[in-house]
Write a protein that holds these residues in place. Structure first.
Motif, PDB file in Angstrom:
ATOM      1  N   SER A  46      49.833  83.151  98.136  1.00 28.42           N
ATOM      2  CA  SER A  46      48.630  83.210  98.844  1.00 28.42           C
ATOM      3  C   SER A  46      48.298  81.935  99.877  1.00 28.42           C
ATOM      4  N   ILE A  47      48.558  80.979  99.301  1.00 22.73           N
ATOM      5  CA  ILE A  47      48.208  79.753  99.827  1.00 22.73           C
ATOM      6  C   ILE A  47      49.427  79.377 100.839  1.00 22.73           C
ATOM      7  N   PHE A  48      50.339  79.611 100.512  1.00 17.14           N
ATOM      8  CA  PHE A  48      51.703  79.277 101.484  1.00 17.14           C
ATOM      9  C   PHE A  48      51.587  80.554 102.620  1.00 17.14           C
ATOM     10  N   SER A  49      51.371  81.427 102.283  1.00 15.04           N
ATOM     11  CA  SER A  49      51.312  82.606 103.436  1.00 15.04           C
ATOM     12  C   SER A  49      50.148  82.272 104.294  1.00 15.04           C
ATOM     13  N   ALA A  50      49.144  81.823 103.699  1.00 15.41           N
ATOM     14  CA  ALA A  50      47.800  81.511 104.636  1.00 15.41           C
ATOM     15  C   ALA A  50      48.246  80.416 105.628  1.00 15.41           C
ATOM     16  N   LEU A  51      49.343  79.501 105.352  1.00 13.16           N
ATOM     17  CA  LEU A  51      49.402  78.624 106.347  1.00 13.16           C
ATOM     18  C   LEU A  51      50.616  78.906 107.060  1.00 13.16           C
ATOM     19  N   ILE A  52      51.338  79.644 106.603  1.00 10.83           N
ATOM     20  CA  ILE A  52      52.458  80.050 107.773  1.00 10.83           C
ATOM     21  C   ILE A  52      51.892  81.087 108.680  1.00 10.83           C
ATOM     22  N   ILE A  53      51.670  82.166 108.211  1.00 10.85           N
ATOM     23  CA  ILE A  53      51.036  83.330 109.167  1.00 10.85           C
ATOM     24  C   ILE A  53      50.393  82.823 110.507  1.00 10.85           C
ATOM     25  N   PRO A  54      48.994  82.021 110.156  1.00 10.05           N
ATOM     26  CA  PRO A  54      48.396  81.660 111.361  1.00 10.05           C
ATOM     27  C   PRO A  54      48.953  80.843 112.277  1.00 10.05           C
ATOM     28  N   ASN A  55      50.024  79.884 111.835  1.00 14.51           N
ATOM     29  CA  ASN A  55      50.855  78.803 112.572  1.00 14.51           C
ATOM     30  C   ASN A  55      51.720  79.844 113.499  1.00 14.51           C
ATOM     31  N   TRP A  56      52.332  80.893 112.941  1.00 13.89           N
ATOM     32  CA  TRP A  56      53.240  81.558 113.687  1.00 13.89           C
ATOM     33  C   TRP A  56      52.463  82.414 114.707  1.00 13.89           C
ATOM     34  N   ILE A  57      51.383  82.934 114.507  1.00 16.85           N
ATOM     35  CA  ILE A  57      50.674  83.718 115.361  1.00 16.85           C
ATOM     36  C   ILE A  57      50.228  82.941 116.428  1.00 16.85           C
ATOM     37  N   MET A  58      49.617  81.644 116.258  1.00 19.25           N
ATOM     38  CA  MET A  58      49.197  80.896 117.250  1.00 19.25           C
ATOM     39  C   MET A  58      50.317  80.380 118.280  1.00 19.25           C
ATOM     40  N   LYS A  59      51.452  80.422 117.473  1.00 24.33           N
ATOM     41  CA  LYS A  59      52.662  79.861 118.468  1.00 24.33           C
ATOM     42  C   LYS A  59      53.304  81.067 119.293  1.00 24.33           C
ATOM     43  N   ASN A  60      52.872  82.461 118.728  1.00 25.88           N
ATOM     44  CA  ASN A  60      53.502  83.475 119.430  1.00 25.88           C
ATOM     45  C   ASN A  60      52.250  84.603 119.898  1.00 25.88           C
ATOM     46  N   PRO A  61      51.356  84.103 120.721  1.00 24.77           N
ATOM     47  CA  PRO A  61      49.962  84.716 120.945  1.00 24.77           C
ATOM     48  C   PRO A  61      50.303  86.235 121.445  1.00 24.77           C
ATOM     49  N   GLY A  62      51.320  86.437 122.072  1.00 25.33           N
ATOM     50  CA  GLY A  62      51.644  87.657 122.891  1.00 25.33           C
ATOM     51  C   GLY A  62      52.322  88.677 121.909  1.00 25.33           C
ATOM     52  N   PHE A  63      52.566  88.365 120.804  1.00 25.13           N
ATOM     53  CA  PHE A  63      53.215  89.162 119.646  1.00 25.13           C
ATOM     54  C   PHE A  63      52.291  90.422 119.240  1.00 25.13           C
ATOM     55  N   LEU A  64      51.058  90.151 119.179  1.00 23.07           N
ATOM     56  CA  LEU A  64      50.113  91.366 118.877  1.00 23.07           C
ATOM     57  C   LEU A  64      49.562  92.110 120.186  1.00 23.07           C
ATOM     58  N   ALA A  65      50.160  93.143 120.296  1.00 25.97           N
ATOM     59  CA  ALA A  65      50.007  93.877 121.648  1.00 25.97           C
ATOM     60  C   ALA A  65      50.071  95.143 121.103  1.00 25.97           C
ATOM     61  N   THR A  66      48.935  95.806 120.649  1.00 34.41           N
ATOM     62  CA  THR A  66      48.871  97.445 120.492  1.00 34.41           C
ATOM     63  C   THR A  66      48.701  98.327 121.465  1.00 34.41           C
ATOM     64  N   GLY A  67      48.033  97.787 122.521  1.00 34.76           N
ATOM     65  CA  GLY A  67      47.755  98.689 123.700  1.00 34.76           C
ATOM     66  C   GLY A  67      46.142  98.738 123.724  1.00 34.76           C
ATOM     67  N   VAL A  68      45.633  98.485 122.579  1.00 35.60           N
ATOM     68  CA  VAL A  68      44.149  98.649 122.514  1.00 35.60           C
ATOM     69  C   VAL A  68      43.467  97.252 122.547  1.00 35.60           C
ATOM     70  N   GLU A  69      42.862  96.796 123.253  1.00 34.11           N
ATOM     71  CA  GLU A  69      42.524  95.424 123.392  1.00 34.11           C
ATOM     72  C   GLU A  69      41.390  95.200 122.238  1.00 34.11           C
ATOM     73  N   GLU A  70      40.652  96.032 121.790  1.00 33.62           N
ATOM     74  CA  GLU A  70      39.818  95.704 120.609  1.00 33.62           C
ATOM     75  C   GLU A  70      40.379  95.355 119.633  1.00 33.62           C
ATOM     76  N   VAL A  71      41.524  96.215 119.309  1.00 35.43           N
ATOM     77  CA  VAL A  71      42.286  96.215 118.122  1.00 35.43           C
ATOM     78  C   VAL A  71      43.097  94.893 118.250  1.00 35.43           C
ATOM     79  N   ASP A  72      43.643  94.460 119.137  1.00 33.27           N
ATOM     80  CA  ASP A  72      44.382  93.181 119.360  1.00 33.27           C
ATOM     81  C   ASP A  72      43.603  91.959 118.940  1.00 33.27           C
ATOM     82  N   GLN A  73      42.513  91.987 119.522  1.00 32.86           N
ATOM     83  CA  GLN A  73      41.292  90.881 119.054  1.00 32.86           C
ATOM     84  C   GLN A  73      41.220  90.726 117.700  1.00 32.86           C
ATOM     85  N   VAL A  74      40.612  92.030 117.242  1.00 32.99           N
ATOM     86  CA  VAL A  74      40.526  91.945 115.715  1.00 32.99           C
ATOM     87  C   VAL A  74      41.606  91.444 114.920  1.00 32.99           C
ATOM     88  N   LEU A  75      42.885  91.812 115.119  1.00 34.27           N
ATOM     89  CA  LEU A  75      44.085  91.440 114.589  1.00 34.27           C
ATOM     90  C   LEU A  75      44.591  89.836 114.709  1.00 34.27           C
TER      91      LEU A  75
END
Length: 620
Positions: A479-508
């Motif tokens: 839990s601890i290690f995943s919580a450090l890795i995932i946000p770091n990767w998402i912030m370095k790859n902001p365009g990865f979350l693209a479902t086509g629905v803006e509201e869903v993208d923002q929540v994710l």
């Protein structure tokens, strides 16, 4: 067992009689020779939740809590000002700071009086900063180019005022609607229902990640001048750990002894305030003698005390905030969903803070009705914050919870006075502006100590679980290690979350970049799905009062409603259907458990001391 009411000057922090031991806390009652001090005594609070310190000590410690909250409360409006197009309007920024202080003070009074009733300060939450910035980064709310040029900005222009106030009104509406979720979850008892499934392996990673996720912010401030930051850390450590048992003689007066010399354990009671004050003074001296560089581009410039010197001159003496001061709030559907994600993170963080605060202040673990009221009251606080237009909500301030472990003062009266101080500072703009001159490296040094204590306090929740179990080790570590890795990767790859629905993208985007949410969510899912006994998971002892806690206070002493409300409700049969009201008979059950715990206390060996004691010794 109910705590014995302590009169201010007879508290362990004051040695008023010559024959008493120099140690600020004696044995389990009041006094003891220094030779009989145990490790358990060393970690007990000087003032418990229901104790009332002397008025002057209340004021000093209240100011210390104000200073602890200051950094976070001021940072939030300054961050939001960029999205609100207010970079070049310092007066409005100051007004926002005053507003958030005022609202935080009001919400703290509500929480201490009618909410969870623990000595826990309410303030702005960084969990709502991310969704707010996501809202303000949407194309329709992007700041006009001319607002980025200081020479083109006229702060009194109706056009400019409408630019930032329209954005603020949207934030207000989103926060107010999202806060209804928190009110519903709290006062319906749903959060209390969830506590059947939330245990140490959910709370520990959630609280620990509060400190771990802020290492970058602390490092940025401390790195502005490592010498000043190191001095602040050394001073706080010196006062809170090495000099804590050394008294300072001060003149005192009492009817019995008249004018005499008393011993005041100032280093133990006010280590943070002393550390900040001395470092601040050193920075001021280095500034007036131009030892620190005056060039903003040179290293060490941010250690100067005149970096924001114009703020004091520009601030007005009196600032009065009120609901709807920026106009009628508006609502954005996408913004509401994003803000709700932040509210969920805030609730999970607060549940962990309640348990940590109870441990550090000598109170038993909070019962379900107190947690229900606490979460519901935080929802009301966020509703008020949205109405006043602070641009943020309210939550329990982890930094101030950590301060309880340092000062050993767990009195809620101190927090109540601190709330009054924040309200005063929210009205007196110039006085509040003076504190904005605290240099960044001083704040950074303080954050290094405090966030370290928060991390350790979160880990201490694991004392109830069997950490010799490979199951529990896996859950907490993953839990601890995943919580450090995932946000770091998402912030370095902001365009990865693209479902086509803006509201869903923002929540994710918000959920997957929030360390606390990921750690707590994974801990919750894994702990409730991987096979394990309740004893192994720590669920049997999670809500059970230990002998070390129980000898100080009983549950009814801390969590019952004030002003005779509890006595009135106890005579009503319908109370058992109200999730946020104390249930009749719960106190008698606690008392019977106390008798049993007293019988077992004599068999309690020093080697079996709770992990919280070890954590407090190692950290602060």
């Amino acid at each position: 067992m109910a705590a014995e009411k302590r009169n201010g000057l007879s508290n362990h922090a004051f040695d008023m009689d010559e024959h008493l031991c120099d140690h600020p806390r004696g044995k389990h009652t009041k006094t003891c020779g220094s030779n009989c001090t145990t490790d358990e005594d060393r970690n007990k609070p000087n003032y418990c939740v229901t104790d009332i310190p002397p008025w002057y000590l209340c004021i000093v410690l209240a100011i210390q809590h104000y200073l602890m909250a200051f950094g976070g409360l001021v940072t939030i409006p300054l961050i939001l000002s960029e999205g609100l197009c207010l970079q070049h309007d310092s007066l409005t920024q100051g007004h926002l700071i005053n507003t958030i202080f005022l609202v935080s003070g009001v919400c703290t009074i509500l929480q201490v009086t009618f909410g969870v009733r623990l000595p826990i300060l309410q303030g702005g939450t960084f969990a709502l900063v991310s969704p707010a910035m996501a809202i303000l980064s949407m194309p329709e709310w992007k700041c006009p180019a001319w607002t980025q040029n200081a020479t083109l900005v006229n702060a009194s222009s109706p056009i400019f005022i409408e630019v930032w106030q329209s954005r603020m009104r949207t934030l207000q509406g989103c926060i107010m609607v999202a806060s209804l979720l928190q009110i519903l979850v709290g006062f319906t008892g749903f959060i209390g229902f969830l506590m059947r499934f939330i245990g140490p392996l959910t709370i520990a990673p959630t609280v620990s990640l509060i400190g771990l996720s802020l290492y970058d912010s602390a490092g940025a401030k401390a790195g502005s001048h490592w010498g000043i930051s190191a001095m602040t850390v050394v001073l706080i450590t010196l006062f809170s750990q090495y000099l804590r048992q050394i008294p300072v003689p001060i003149p005192a007066y009492s009817k019995a002894k008249k004018l005499h010399v008393s011993k005041f354990y100032i280093f133990q009671i006010m280590p943070i305030l002393l550390g900040i004050a001395i470092s601040w003074l050193v920075c001021y001296i280095l500034t007036i003698y131009d030892v620190l560089p005056s060039d903003p581009d040179q290293y060490g410039y941010l250690a100067r005390t005149d970096v924001k010197g114009n703020v004091v001159d520009q601030a007005s003496w009196f600032t009065f905030s009120y609901p709807g001061q920026w106009g009628k709030p508006t609502v954005s559907l996408a913004g509401v969903f994003g803000t709700m994600a932040g509210i969920i993170c805030s609730m999970l963080e607060s549940v962990g803070d309640y348990h940590t605060c109870a441990k550090l202040s000598g109170a038993p673990p909070p019962p379900k009705h107190a947690i229900n009221r606490g979460i519901g009251m935080e929802g009301i606080g966020s509703l008020l914050a949205g109405a006043f237009g602070s641009g943020n909500g309210t939550t329990s301030f982890s930094e101030n919870v950590a301060a309880l472990g340092v000062t050993k003062v767990g009195s809620r009266m101190v927090i109540f006075v601190s709330a009054l101080v924040m309200i005063l500072m929210g009205i007196l703009g110039k006085i509040g502006a003076i504190f904005t001159t605290i240099p960044n490296p001083v704040i950074g040094g303080m954050m290094m100590v405090m966030f370290g204590v928060i991390t350790a306090a979160g880990i201490s929740n694991l004392q109830s679980a069997d950490m010799n179990s490979s199951r529990n080790i896996f859950i907490f570590g993953f839990s601890i290690f995943s919580a450090l890795i995932i946000p770091n990767w998402i912030m370095k790859n902001p365009g990865f979350l693209a479902t086509g629905v803006e509201e869903v993208d923002q929540v994710l985007q918000i959920l997957l970049t929030t360390h606390m949410f990921i750690g707590g969510f994974l801990g919750f899912i894994l702990d409730n799905t991987i096979p394990g006994t309740k004893q192994e998971r720590g669920m049997l002892t999670w809500n059970k009062v230990t002998p070390e806690d129980k000898h100080i206070l009983g549950t009814d002493d801390v969590y019952n409603l004030p002003f005779g409300i509890n006595s009135y409700l106890s005579s009503c049969s319908w109370v058992r259907y109200i999730p946020f009201c104390p249930q009749k008979g719960h106190s008698s059950q606690d008392k019977s458990e106390d008798v049993n715990s007293q019988g077992r206390e004599s068999d309690h060996l020093p080697g079996n001391t709770e992990l919280s004691v070890v954590i407090h010794q190692v950290s602060l």
